[in-house]
Motif scaffolding. Structure first.
Motif, PDB file in Angstrom:
ATOM      1  N   SER A 161       0.811  -1.217   0.000  1.00 31.54           N
ATOM      2  CA  SER A 161       0.000   0.000   0.000  1.00 31.54           C
ATOM      3  C   SER A 161       0.843   1.264   0.000  1.00 31.54           C
ATOM      4  O   SER A 161       0.301   2.356   0.174  1.00 31.54           O
ATOM      5  CB  SER A 161      -0.935   0.006   1.222  1.00 31.54           C
ATOM      6  N   TRP A 162       2.150   1.143  -0.172  1.00 34.10           N
ATOM      7  CA  TRP A 162       2.974   2.351  -0.281  1.00 34.10           C
ATOM      8  C   TRP A 162       2.606   3.101  -1.562  1.00 34.10           C
ATOM      9  O   TRP A 162       2.297   4.296  -1.528  1.00 34.10           O
ATOM     10  CB  TRP A 162       4.455   1.976  -0.276  1.00 34.10           C
ATOM     11  N   MET A 163       2.606   2.396  -2.658  1.00 37.40           N
ATOM     12  CA  MET A 163       2.204   2.978  -3.939  1.00 37.40           C
ATOM     13  C   MET A 163       1.670   1.844  -4.803  1.00 37.40           C
ATOM     14  O   MET A 163       2.136   0.701  -4.719  1.00 37.40           O
ATOM     15  CB  MET A 163       3.388   3.667  -4.616  1.00 37.40           C
ATOM     16  N   ARG A 164       0.650   2.166  -5.624  1.00 37.90           N
ATOM     17  CA  ARG A 164       0.049   1.164  -6.496  1.00 37.90           C
ATOM     18  C   ARG A 164      -0.092   1.718  -7.911  1.00 37.90           C
ATOM     19  O   ARG A 164      -0.032   2.922  -8.136  1.00 37.90           O
ATOM     20  CB  ARG A 164      -1.326   0.736  -5.977  1.00 37.90           C
ATOM     21  N   HIS A 165      -0.298   0.796  -8.836  1.00 32.88           N
ATOM     22  CA  HIS A 165      -0.601   1.192 -10.203  1.00 32.88           C
ATOM     23  C   HIS A 165      -1.987   1.826 -10.257  1.00 32.88           C
ATOM     24  O   HIS A 165      -2.833   1.591  -9.386  1.00 32.88           O
ATOM     25  CB  HIS A 165      -0.548  -0.029 -11.126  1.00 32.88           C
ATOM     26  N   PRO A 166      -2.258   2.657 -11.273  1.00 32.40           N
ATOM     27  CA  PRO A 166      -3.577   3.317 -11.374  1.00 32.40           C
ATOM     28  C   PRO A 166      -4.752   2.349 -11.346  1.00 32.40           C
ATOM     29  O   PRO A 166      -5.835   2.709 -10.877  1.00 32.40           O
ATOM     30  CB  PRO A 166      -3.485   4.055 -12.716  1.00 32.40           C
ATOM     31  N   ASP A 167      -4.554   1.130 -11.824  1.00 32.62           N
ATOM     32  CA  ASP A 167      -5.664   0.169 -11.816  1.00 32.62           C
ATOM     33  C   ASP A 167      -5.730  -0.625 -10.512  1.00 32.62           C
ATOM     34  O   ASP A 167      -6.512  -1.576 -10.399  1.00 32.62           O
ATOM     35  CB  ASP A 167      -5.539  -0.799 -13.001  1.00 32.62           C
ATOM     36  N   GLY A 168      -4.928  -0.252  -9.522  1.00 35.14           N
ATOM     37  CA  GLY A 168      -4.969  -0.903  -8.221  1.00 35.14           C
ATOM     38  C   GLY A 168      -4.004  -2.054  -8.051  1.00 35.14           C
ATOM     39  O   GLY A 168      -3.883  -2.609  -6.951  1.00 35.14           O
ATOM     40  N   ARG A 169      -3.301  -2.456  -9.108  1.00 32.88           N
ATOM     41  CA  ARG A 169      -2.350  -3.554  -8.990  1.00 32.88           C
ATOM     42  C   ARG A 169      -1.191  -3.172  -8.054  1.00 32.88           C
ATOM     43  O   ARG A 169      -0.763  -2.015  -8.016  1.00 32.88           O
ATOM     44  CB  ARG A 169      -1.775  -3.924 -10.363  1.00 32.88           C
ATOM     45  N   LEU A 170      -0.704  -4.183  -7.330  1.00 36.65           N
ATOM     46  CA  LEU A 170       0.420  -3.966  -6.436  1.00 36.65           C
ATOM     47  C   LEU A 170       1.702  -3.761  -7.229  1.00 36.65           C
ATOM     48  O   LEU A 170       1.888  -4.352  -8.291  1.00 36.65           O
ATOM     49  CB  LEU A 170       0.604  -5.168  -5.502  1.00 36.65           C
ATOM     50  N   TYR A 171       2.584  -2.939  -6.706  1.00 33.64           N
ATOM     51  CA  TYR A 171       3.935  -2.862  -7.258  1.00 33.64           C
ATOM     52  C   TYR A 171       4.665  -4.162  -6.933  1.00 33.64           C
ATOM     53  O   TYR A 171       4.500  -4.733  -5.851  1.00 33.64           O
ATOM     54  CB  TYR A 171       4.698  -1.702  -6.624  1.00 33.64           C
ATOM     55  N   ASN A 172       5.495  -4.636  -7.852  1.00 35.58           N
ATOM     56  CA  ASN A 172       6.354  -5.771  -7.530  1.00 35.58           C
ATOM     57  C   ASN A 172       7.679  -5.247  -6.975  1.00 35.58           C
ATOM     58  O   ASN A 172       7.940  -4.040  -6.936  1.00 35.58           O
ATOM     59  CB  ASN A 172       6.543  -6.684  -8.747  1.00 35.58           C
ATOM     60  N   TRP A 173       8.521  -6.188  -6.541  1.00 38.14           N
ATOM     61  CA  TRP A 173       9.761  -5.783  -5.881  1.00 38.14           C
ATOM     62  C   TRP A 173      10.663  -4.958  -6.785  1.00 38.14           C
ATOM     63  O   TRP A 173      11.328  -4.020  -6.324  1.00 38.14           O
ATOM     64  CB  TRP A 173      10.517  -7.010  -5.386  1.00 38.14           C
ATOM     65  N   ARG A 174      10.691  -5.263  -8.061  1.00 38.21           N
ATOM     66  CA  ARG A 174      11.571  -4.511  -8.964  1.00 38.21           C
ATOM     67  C   ARG A 174      11.049  -3.094  -9.184  1.00 38.21           C
ATOM     68  O   ARG A 174      11.838  -2.150  -9.305  1.00 38.21           O
ATOM     69  CB  ARG A 174      11.747  -5.275 -10.278  1.00 38.21           C
ATOM     70  N   GLU A 175       9.734  -2.949  -9.203  1.00 41.08           N
ATOM     71  CA  GLU A 175       9.161  -1.605  -9.300  1.00 41.08           C
ATOM     72  C   GLU A 175       9.406  -0.825  -8.011  1.00 41.08           C
ATOM     73  O   GLU A 175       9.674   0.393  -8.047  1.00 41.08           O
ATOM     74  CB  GLU A 175       7.669  -1.707  -9.597  1.00 41.08           C
ATOM     75  N   LEU A 176       9.330  -1.504  -6.871  1.00 43.04           N
ATOM     76  CA  LEU A 176       9.627  -0.839  -5.607  1.00 43.04           C
ATOM     77  C   LEU A 176      11.106  -0.475  -5.512  1.00 43.04           C
ATOM     78  O   LEU A 176      11.462   0.557  -4.933  1.00 43.04           O
ATOM     79  CB  LEU A 176       9.221  -1.735  -4.440  1.00 43.04           C
ATOM     80  N   ALA A 177      11.972  -1.300  -6.096  1.00 45.73           N
ATOM     81  CA  ALA A 177      13.395  -0.959  -6.125  1.00 45.73           C
ATOM     82  C   ALA A 177      13.634   0.331  -6.898  1.00 45.73           C
ATOM     83  O   ALA A 177      14.535   1.115  -6.574  1.00 45.73           O
ATOM     84  CB  ALA A 177      14.197  -2.104  -6.731  1.00 45.73           C
ATOM     85  N   ALA A 178      12.817   0.560  -7.926  1.00 46.34           N
ATOM     86  CA  ALA A 178      12.982   1.752  -8.760  1.00 46.34           C
ATOM     87  C   ALA A 178      12.301   2.976  -8.173  1.00 46.34           C
ATOM     88  O   ALA A 178      12.588   4.106  -8.605  1.00 46.34           O
ATOM     89  CB  ALA A 178      12.429   1.484 -10.156  1.00 46.34           C
ATOM     90  N   SER A 179      11.409   2.797  -7.198  1.00 46.59           N
ATOM     91  CA  SER A 179      10.645   3.926  -6.675  1.00 46.59           C
ATOM     92  C   SER A 179      10.844   4.119  -5.171  1.00 46.59           C
ATOM     93  O   SER A 179      11.240   5.199  -4.721  1.00 46.59           O
ATOM     94  CB  SER A 179       9.154   3.733  -6.980  1.00 46.59           C
ATOM     95  N   LEU A 180      10.604   3.093  -4.384  1.00 51.42           N
ATOM     96  CA  LEU A 180      10.724   3.202  -2.930  1.00 51.42           C
ATOM     97  C   LEU A 180      12.167   3.423  -2.495  1.00 51.42           C
ATOM     98  O   LEU A 180      12.435   4.252  -1.606  1.00 51.42           O
ATOM     99  CB  LEU A 180      10.149   1.940  -2.279  1.00 51.42           C
ATOM    100  N   VAL A 181      13.097   2.710  -3.088  1.00 50.77           N
ATOM    101  CA  VAL A 181      14.496   2.819  -2.653  1.00 50.77           C
ATOM    102  C   VAL A 181      15.030   4.238  -2.840  1.00 50.77           C
ATOM    103  O   VAL A 181      15.559   4.832  -1.884  1.00 50.77           O
ATOM    104  CB  VAL A 181      15.378   1.780  -3.371  1.00 50.77           C
TER     105      VAL A 181
END
Length: 632
Positions: A161-181
């Motif tokens: 629930s940190w950030m999601r895609h516009p359609d509600g899909r969860l970010y995967n770990w690689r997407e979180l590596a590119a955004s959360l990190v």
């Protein structure tokens, strides 16, 4: 020829491994139990089910037919094993268990390394292969790190629930590596702490009802994807902590509960084995194989995934046999006391293992009672944790900040009392997920006054946390003043950052983290009384507190907090030295959305004893604000 007999040498673990497992001293039982792809082809399956009459492995490779691939008992060890030559990586499987009474159970593998995506709950055969890590330098530096005296500011995150895609899909770990990190690095945090990402069936449990103690949640991608995220964090200079749950497990009939038809991982007596508040089962820490299971789980996450430590959930519930129980609902220990002696021994062995096998890795206890020496070494009689959450500091601080400033003068001790016990443990000061759910309101929602005062109070609370002795933890969304309570069902309200007030809070958190890391006086002696000294803790009439923070070399900073909305001018405090003090932080800065009152960047300290100190300064104290001064 019986295929089980043909592969006897291949399926049987070493006698030493089995012995240590049955003794509760096998901390790497994941190398023995579970599903292991063989170099020679096929998969060997092993499971502990000592009271079963018959065990088979069923899966996509045999049409889920329990007669196709029976396992063989390995005698008194209680382990069953067998090789399935036609099983391949990626296929789903379970164990079919017939109890001594003839009942049929179908269970997921307690040692599974991958699981089916919810709502499915089967185990998945993990493909062999080593991830190519790029964090060797990080691990080397971690091993040499003096964490007792280093800055530690933790960003607590629920990855779903940190950030999601516009359609509600969860970010995967690689997407979180590119955004959360990069986000956490930019905001100055030293660590990311993940709410439990061990596999769990129910999103609403936030991961605290774990069913896969060796499997990362399939919600966010593959095991390699999680390793990629941790690797990216390390290469960005961020540690990663795992919220780990050895205190209880859910009662789902396909998981650990009543695993072989008996209370195997839990106690049979509900007075010991049932946690009524959470509807969960309590591990039997006195059973050797259960201890091996939990120690191996901890070892797995730290070794295989390079996590930098474990935040151990609900430690208080483990320590006390009467936790959340009425008289008659619990059983005393063999000495007649309420202490869970087996859990105490387990926690000590856990911490000794982590600190012995993983230099620089940390263990943090969520422990809310007055149990002594939680964060003191085992060899001194402590539980051996690196640190303990300070629930007292959190409760007192939030209670105080929720009060109308008009009445704060009568509750001054809610902020000062913490220094009475601040160095009895190595404390973390948590503003965690638990404080912004279940009707408690968001952090900014707890603050009194109009919107301006609420934002000012929130900035002051965050500065109070950062300048008070102890390591820091802040839950996601609190760093920009989210209005709504946190929900696991949606992403954070990132649109609020278009409002300068919310962006100002975010900027304040970034600058506070940078100040905390840059000023040795704010972190080097977090756990020692020599790092803190009150200048004046008695000005309840004006709701002002002032104190010194000191570094190991004696350098100091001055912190002054005004907990009322009244601007105070000519407010004199004592300081240790004459000279020019720079105003290195002011939570009322216009950059953060404040009124921009302050001290023009610097003040001069003049000789003359004041408040038992040899010099003094006259300050302007902004409303509902914290200022930090450092000597040039």
């Amino acid at each position: 020829m019986n295929p089980i007999t043909a592969h006897r040498a291949e399926i049987a673990p070493s006698a030493d491994d089995l012995y240590l497992y049955n003794e509760g001293r096998n901390t790497q039982a994941y190398g023995m139990l579970g599903a292991h792809v063989q170099d020679s082809g096929g998969v060997v399956f092993r499971v502990w089910a000592p009271n079963a009459a018959r065990v088979s492995v069923v899966g996509e490779f045999n049409g889920w037919d329990g007669n196709a691939d029976p396992l063989a008992s390995l005698g008194a060890s209680g382990v069953w094993a067998g090789v399935v030559g036609h099983a391949t990586p990626g296929q789903l499987y379970r164990f079919e268990i017939f109890t001594a009474e003839g009942y049929r159970l179908v269970k997921t593998d307690p040692y599974a390394r991958e699981c089916e995506l919810r709502p499915g709950n089967a185990s998945r055969i993990a493909a062999p292969g080593d991830y190519l890590w790029g964090d060797a330098q990080w691990l080397q530096e971690r091993a040499a790190c003096d964490w007792l005296h280093a800055p530690m500011s933790v960003y607590e995150v629920h990855p779903g629930s940190w950030m999601r895609h516009p359609d509600g899909r969860l970010y995967n770990w690689r997407e979180l590596a590119a955004s959360l990190v990069p986000y956490a690095r930019d905001k100055g945090f030293t660590h990311i702490e993940l709410l439990p990402v061990t596999e769990h069936p129910l999103d609403e449990s936030w991961g605290y009802q774990t069913t896969g103690y060796f499997a990362p949640s399939s919600r966010f991608g593959s095991p390699a994807d999680l390793k990629f995220f941790i690797d990216a964090s390390h290469q960005a200079g961020l540690g990663v902590l795992l919220d780990w749950v050895p205190g209880h497990f859910p009662g789902d009939d396909w998981a650990l509960a009543d695993f072989d038809g008996s209370a195997l991982y839990e106690h049979a007596d509900p007075r010991l084995g049932l946690h009524a508040d959470w509807g969960t089962r309590i591990f039997n820490y006195g059973r050797h194989e259960v201890k091996s299971f939990l120690l191996s789980s901890a070892h797995w996450w730290l070794s295989e995934y390079h996590f930098d430590g474990l935040r151990v959930d609900a430690v208080a519930s483990m320590l006390y046999l009467d936790y959340s129980r009425q008289p008659g609902q619990w059983l005393p220990n063999r000495f007649g006391g309420r202490e869970n002696l087996d859990a105490i021994q387990f926690l000590r062995e856990l911490n000794a293992m982590v600190h012995g096998d993983f230099p620089g890795a940390l263990t943090l206890a969520e422990e809310s009672t007055a149990w002594p020496m939680v964060s003191r070494p085992v060899w001194l009689g402590g539980l051996g944790f690196s640190m303990k959450w300070s629930m007292g500091w959190m409760n007192d601080s939030l209670r105080y900040f929720a009060r109308d400033p008009l009445y704060r003068r009568w509750h001054h001790n809610e902020l000062t009392f913490g220094q009475m016990y601040a160095y009895s443990e190595n404390f973390v000061l948590p503003l965690s997920h638990d404080e912004v759910v279940h009707g408690k309101g968001s952090l900014i929602g707890k603050m009194p006054g109009d919107d301006w005062q609420r934002f000012a109070n929130l900035r002051l609370l965050l500065a109070w946390q950062m300048t008070t002795p102890g390591k820091k933890l802040l839950f996601m969304g609190c760093e920009f003043g989210q209005w709504r309570e946190w929900s696991e069902q949606r992403e954070l309200d990132w649109g609020l950052l278009a409002d300068g007030r919310h962006a100002g809070v975010q900027g304040l958190v970034r600058d506070l983290n940078q100040l905390y890391r840059a000023q040795p006086a704010l972190h080097e002696l977090d756990f020692e009384p020599a790092g803190f000294e009150w200048i004046d803790c008695h000005d309840a009439e004006h709701s002002v507190l002032s104190w010194l923070r000191r570094a190991r070399d004696g350098r100091h900073v001055v912190v002054v907090c005004n907990f009322t909305p009244q601007l105070r001018q000519g407010y004199r405090i004592g300081v240790p030295q004459t000279g020019t003090y720079r105003e290195v932080f002011n939570s009322d800065s216009a950059h953060y959305g404040g009124s921009n009152a302050g001290n023009g960047g610097a003040v001069n300290a003049y000789p003359g004893e004041w408040m038992r100190l040899p010099a003094s300064v006259d300050l302007t104290l902004p409303p509902l604000a914290c200022v930090v001064l450092a000597l040039d």
